[in-house]
Every structure is written in C-alpha cells, then in structure tokens.
Motif scaffolding. Structure first.
Motif, PDB file in Angstrom:
ATOM      1  N   PRO A 208      26.473  32.165  39.056  1.00 36.33           N
ATOM      2  CA  PRO A 208      27.108  33.094  38.113  1.00 36.33           C
ATOM      3  C   PRO A 208      28.544  32.722  37.762  1.00 36.33           C
ATOM      4  CG  PRO A 208      26.041  34.287  39.927  1.00 36.33           C
ATOM      5  CD  PRO A 208      26.065  32.844  40.306  1.00 36.33           C
ATOM      6  N   VAL A 209      29.129  31.713  38.423  1.00 37.25           N
ATOM      7  CA  VAL A 209      30.517  31.342  38.154  1.00 37.25           C
ATOM      8  C   VAL A 209      30.653  30.669  36.795  1.00 37.25           C
ATOM      9  CG1 VAL A 209      32.471  29.958  38.965  1.00 37.25           C
ATOM     10  CG2 VAL A 209      31.033  31.157  40.607  1.00 37.25           C
ATOM     11  N   GLU A 210      29.645  29.900  36.393  1.00 42.21           N
ATOM     12  CA  GLU A 210      29.701  29.205  35.102  1.00 42.21           C
ATOM     13  C   GLU A 210      29.670  30.218  33.965  1.00 42.21           C
ATOM     14  OE1 GLU A 210      27.268  25.730  32.598  1.00 42.21           O
ATOM     15  OE2 GLU A 210      26.724  26.182  34.669  1.00 42.21           O
ATOM     16  N   GLY A 211      30.273  29.858  32.849  1.00 39.38           N
ATOM     17  CA  GLY A 211      30.187  30.705  31.670  1.00 39.38           C
ATOM     18  C   GLY A 211      31.514  31.311  31.281  1.00 39.38           C
ATOM     19  N   THR A 217      36.574  35.273  38.484  1.00 46.03           N
ATOM     20  CA  THR A 217      35.897  33.978  38.430  1.00 46.03           C
ATOM     21  C   THR A 217      36.398  33.154  37.252  1.00 46.03           C
ATOM     22  OG1 THR A 217      34.091  35.087  37.247  1.00 46.03           O
ATOM     23  CG2 THR A 217      33.803  34.720  39.601  1.00 46.03           C
ATOM     24  N   CYS A 218      36.479  31.837  37.460  1.00 46.09           N
ATOM     25  CA  CYS A 218      37.125  30.962  36.483  1.00 46.09           C
ATOM     26  C   CYS A 218      36.316  30.772  35.211  1.00 46.09           C
ATOM     27  CB  CYS A 218      37.409  29.614  37.119  1.00 46.09           C
ATOM     28  SG  CYS A 218      35.928  28.749  37.707  1.00 46.09           S
ATOM     29  N   GLU A 247      39.981  34.367  43.090  1.00 48.71           N
ATOM     30  CA  GLU A 247      41.398  34.366  42.723  1.00 48.71           C
ATOM     31  C   GLU A 247      41.645  33.784  41.334  1.00 48.71           C
ATOM     32  OE1 GLU A 247      43.688  35.738  44.540  1.00 48.71           O
ATOM     33  OE2 GLU A 247      42.441  36.161  46.295  1.00 48.71           O
ATOM     34  N   SER A 248      40.597  33.637  40.544  1.00 45.46           N
ATOM     35  CA  SER A 248      40.730  33.011  39.227  1.00 45.46           C
ATOM     36  C   SER A 248      40.405  34.004  38.117  1.00 45.46           C
ATOM     37  CB  SER A 248      39.829  31.771  39.160  1.00 45.46           C
ATOM     38  OG  SER A 248      40.231  30.819  40.122  1.00 45.46           O
ATOM     39  N   GLY A 249      40.036  33.511  36.945  1.00 44.26           N
ATOM     40  CA  GLY A 249      39.707  34.385  35.834  1.00 44.26           C
ATOM     41  C   GLY A 249      40.904  35.240  35.412  1.00 44.26           C
ATOM     42  N   ARG A 251      42.290  37.695  36.997  1.00 48.93           N
ATOM     43  CA  ARG A 251      43.211  37.851  38.118  1.00 48.93           C
ATOM     44  C   ARG A 251      44.129  36.633  38.242  1.00 48.93           C
ATOM     45  NH1 ARG A 251      42.714  40.739  43.292  1.00 48.93           N
ATOM     46  NH2 ARG A 251      44.292  39.906  44.703  1.00 48.93           N
ATOM     47  N   GLY A 252      43.572  35.441  38.090  1.00 50.52           N
ATOM     48  CA  GLY A 252      44.370  34.235  38.187  1.00 50.52           C
ATOM     49  C   GLY A 252      45.404  34.145  37.082  1.00 50.52           C
ATOM     50  N   LEU A 253      45.019  34.510  35.859  1.00 51.68           N
ATOM     51  CA  LEU A 253      45.946  34.442  34.739  1.00 51.68           C
ATOM     52  C   LEU A 253      47.096  35.431  34.880  1.00 51.68           C
ATOM     53  CD1 LEU A 253      43.436  34.159  31.760  1.00 51.68           C
ATOM     54  CD2 LEU A 253      45.159  32.457  32.376  1.00 51.68           C
ATOM     55  N   LEU A 254      46.790  36.618  35.431  1.00 55.17           N
ATOM     56  CA  LEU A 254      47.781  37.691  35.476  1.00 55.17           C
ATOM     57  C   LEU A 254      48.494  37.802  36.810  1.00 55.17           C
ATOM     58  CD1 LEU A 254      45.665  40.359  33.577  1.00 55.17           C
ATOM     59  CD2 LEU A 254      47.619  39.080  32.691  1.00 55.17           C
ATOM     60  N   GLY A 255      47.914  37.191  37.848  1.00 55.23           N
ATOM     61  CA  GLY A 255      48.542  37.268  39.160  1.00 55.23           C
ATOM     62  C   GLY A 255      48.344  38.584  39.860  1.00 55.23           C
ATOM     63  N   ARG A 256      47.391  39.394  39.394  1.00 56.20           N
ATOM     64  CA  ARG A 256      47.098  40.671  40.035  1.00 56.20           C
ATOM     65  C   ARG A 256      45.675  41.098  39.694  1.00 56.20           C
ATOM     66  NH1 ARG A 256      47.121  45.041  36.517  1.00 56.20           N
ATOM     67  NH2 ARG A 256      48.065  44.699  34.443  1.00 56.20           N
TER      68      ARG A 256
END
Length: 362
Positions: A208-211, A217-218, A247-249, A251-256
């Motif tokens: 499910p991570v792809e896409g 998820t990244c 820690e990606s997607g 959340r990763g872009l925004l840091g929270r």
C-alpha cells in the motif's frame, strides 16, 4: 441476521454491530490492543470479552454472522469466503507475502470462530477486487519468473470502497459499465480506474506504500532514493521502512501529524505545499486513469474523508474538464468501511442460502 464487523489493524480492533434489516450500525467502537496482554496472542480472549460487553450494554443480541475486513488475500482469494480450516490453512501460506497482516488475520479469525461458535465468519478481502487487473497493469519491468517466485505484482488495497463506488456510479449514471475514476480518500489514499466493476489501473502497488502520498507514507518513490538513503544514513531495512511508512507523506512535508482532511479543507498557507503536492499527484493519476479507460463517465469520492471530495473536485474538476472538453459528474459516496464489510457479508450469506436451497430442491 445480526452482523458484527471486525476491522483489525496492527494496533487496534474496530468493530460495529448491525441489526436485522438496518444498514446503519447500532454500535461502533475501537479497542486499542496495547491495553491487553499480547504476550502469547495478538488478539487475546479478553478482546472479545470487551466486544461482548459493549454489545450487552447496547442491549444488542449476539451476532448471527461475523464479517472481517481482510487487507490481503493475494491471487488466491478473488471473492469473499466463509472461514474454515481449509481456508485458514491456505491463507497461512500467504503469510510471506504480507507478514504484518496475514498472521494476525488468521489468529483473529480463529479467535472469532472459537468465541462465536454458531456464527459463520466471512472474510472480505480488500485485494479481491484487483485480482483481475490486466496483466500489463499487474506486472513491473522485472523478470517474470522472479516476480512469480516472489509474488511481486501490483494490487490495490481499498477494493471494498472501489467496488461500492463502481456500483454507486452505475446507479447514478444509469449505465451498465460506466468508466469510473474511484478516489478513495483514506490515510493511505488510492485511485482506481474501472470499467464497470473491473479495474484497469490503480495507484496501489506491491504494497500500500506505492501510489499517492498519504498521511504518513511517501507514495511513489524512485527506488534509487531508497538505496541512497540507506547508504548515506546507514539506516537498516527496519528504519528505512519506518521512515517511508510512518514519517513521510504529509507528515514528512509538514514536520507534524496532520490528516488528509485537514490539508484539503484548510486555507492555511503552511499547508499549501502539502495540498499542492497531493492534488497534483491526484491529477496525474486521473490522467493515467482516463487514458487507460479511453474517457471517463464519473468520478466517485469515498473513504473516511469522502466529504473532502467536494474540495478536491472544486480544484480537479475544471482541470479535467479542460483536458477532456466535458464536465465530469462526481459523486460523494460516504458509506463507511464497516458498512461495506456488512454489505459484503450480507450478500455472501444470501448467496450461500440460495445455493443450499438449490441443492435441496426447495
């Protein structure tokens, strides 16, 4: 029939009870599994003791049938099935393909069978809808023998939402086989392009991570980036997986921590990059889906954030209209996952009863 639906995750068990003839849950709840002693079992007996206590407090009868949401059934399970010793034994052979989900699914199902001995347990597989993906969409550019031996192929992981979306589009458009873009707005979002009830393209992959990028998820990522990160940071496989899935997607872009609904519904400038990136990824996926279908008759938004589909379509609709030279009708399909599991369970029970009547000649 009185249906109890179960939705297991790695950390919780959500459940809902449906009474005879109602498509609205009489009670819904979620148990956090870390509140139980899981030293010997992922789903210890007191989990169902708590479920039964919730049903008693709501003055609901014991379930006559159980419906379980199963994330992964591989190529083997193309339809929902009743659990049996043979089914569970076959399901166990798929554990290497989905080691985080299949073993816990088997244990939960066995525990449910032991707890509710007179109630059949139906397994509704999210991947079943995608068993029939065209081979050109299933496969990657790898050695076919390698892919077959390692069970590497593309799946989608929100099949229950997509199948229901296709049915809703057929009713709404009054077409037997409409060309549908089904956008499931879940924490791990997914878009599927479907002709009637048959998928021809999906953003999901071998996992499910792809896409599309999700809440944590990244999404699509050049595999060389994974190798570079592992090499330069000295991350092992577990740490690399944790970063890319937790820690990606957004959340990763925004840091929270942030929900997809918050990103799509807010005008906060600090969320602009995350919003732009997500919508652009959706736009690219829609373009691929329309090309695979040769056109589109409707877009259906579903998932726990289905209501955010209105905001997505306000941005997406005009862009697709310019590209396709026509307005594309959309539909918000806000039924919950527990309702979809209940629907699948009811249909399976009725089909089984029909087969029994034909066998007995009544």
């Amino acid at each position: 029939m009185h249906i109890l639906t179960l939705q297991p995750t790695l950390r919780s068990l959500a459940f809902a009870a449906f009474t005879e003839g109602s498509d609205q849950p009489a009670v819904e709840s979620r148990l956090t599994l870390n509140q139980f002693d899981r030293s010997t079992h992922l789903f210890p007996p007191d989990v169902f003791a708590r479920v039964n206590e919730t049903l008693r407090r709501a003055e609901l009868p014991p379930p006559t049938v159980i419906g379980v949401r199963a994330l992964y059934g591989g190529d083997r399970f193309a339809t929902p099935v009743f659990a049996s010793d043979d089914v569970l034994a076959e399901l166990e052979t798929l554990a290497p393909q989905a080691p985080l989900h299949v073993p816990s699914l088997v244990e939960l199902t066995r525990s449910a069978c032991d707890t509710y001995r007179t109630a059949p347990v139906a397994l509704a597989f999210e991947t079943a809808f995608f068993v029939s993906l065209p081979q050109r969409e299933q496969w990657y550019g790898l050695d076919p023998e390698l892919m077959a031996s390692q069970a590497v192929r593309r799946f989608g992981y929100h099949g229950l939402f997509h199948e229901a979306a296709c049915r809703a589009a057929a009713r709404h458009r009054r077409l037997s086989a409409p060309r549908v873009l089904s956008l499931c707005l879940e924490p791990r979002p997914e878009l599927a392009a479907c002709q009637g009830r048959r998928p021809v393209m999906v953003t999901g992959g071998n996992t499910p991570v792809e896409g599309l990028p999700g809440e944590t998820t990244c999404g699509d990522l050049d595999p060389s980036v994974v190798l570079k990160l592992a090499h330069d940071t000295h991350w092992g496989p577990e740490e690399t997986s944790r970063i890319l899935t937790s820690e990606s997607g957004l959340r990763g872009l925004l840091g929270r921590a942030v929900t997809l609904a918050e990103v799509l519904g807010s005008t906060d400038a600090s969320l602009q990059l995350a919003r732009d990136l997500f919508l652009h990824c959706v736009l690219r996926a829609c373009g691929a889906g329309i090309a695979a279908l040769g056109g589109v008759d409707a877009i259906v938004y579903s998932g726990r954030y289905a209501a955010s589909g209105a905001a997505v379509h306000a941005w997406l609709g005009p862009r697709l209209a310019r590209a396709t030279r026509c307005e594309i009708p959309h539909l918000i399909h806000a039924r919950t996952l527990s309702q979809h599991v209940c629907d699948v369970t009811r249909v399976l029970v009725l089909e089984d009863e029909g087969r029994k009547q034909q066998t007995t000649g009544h």
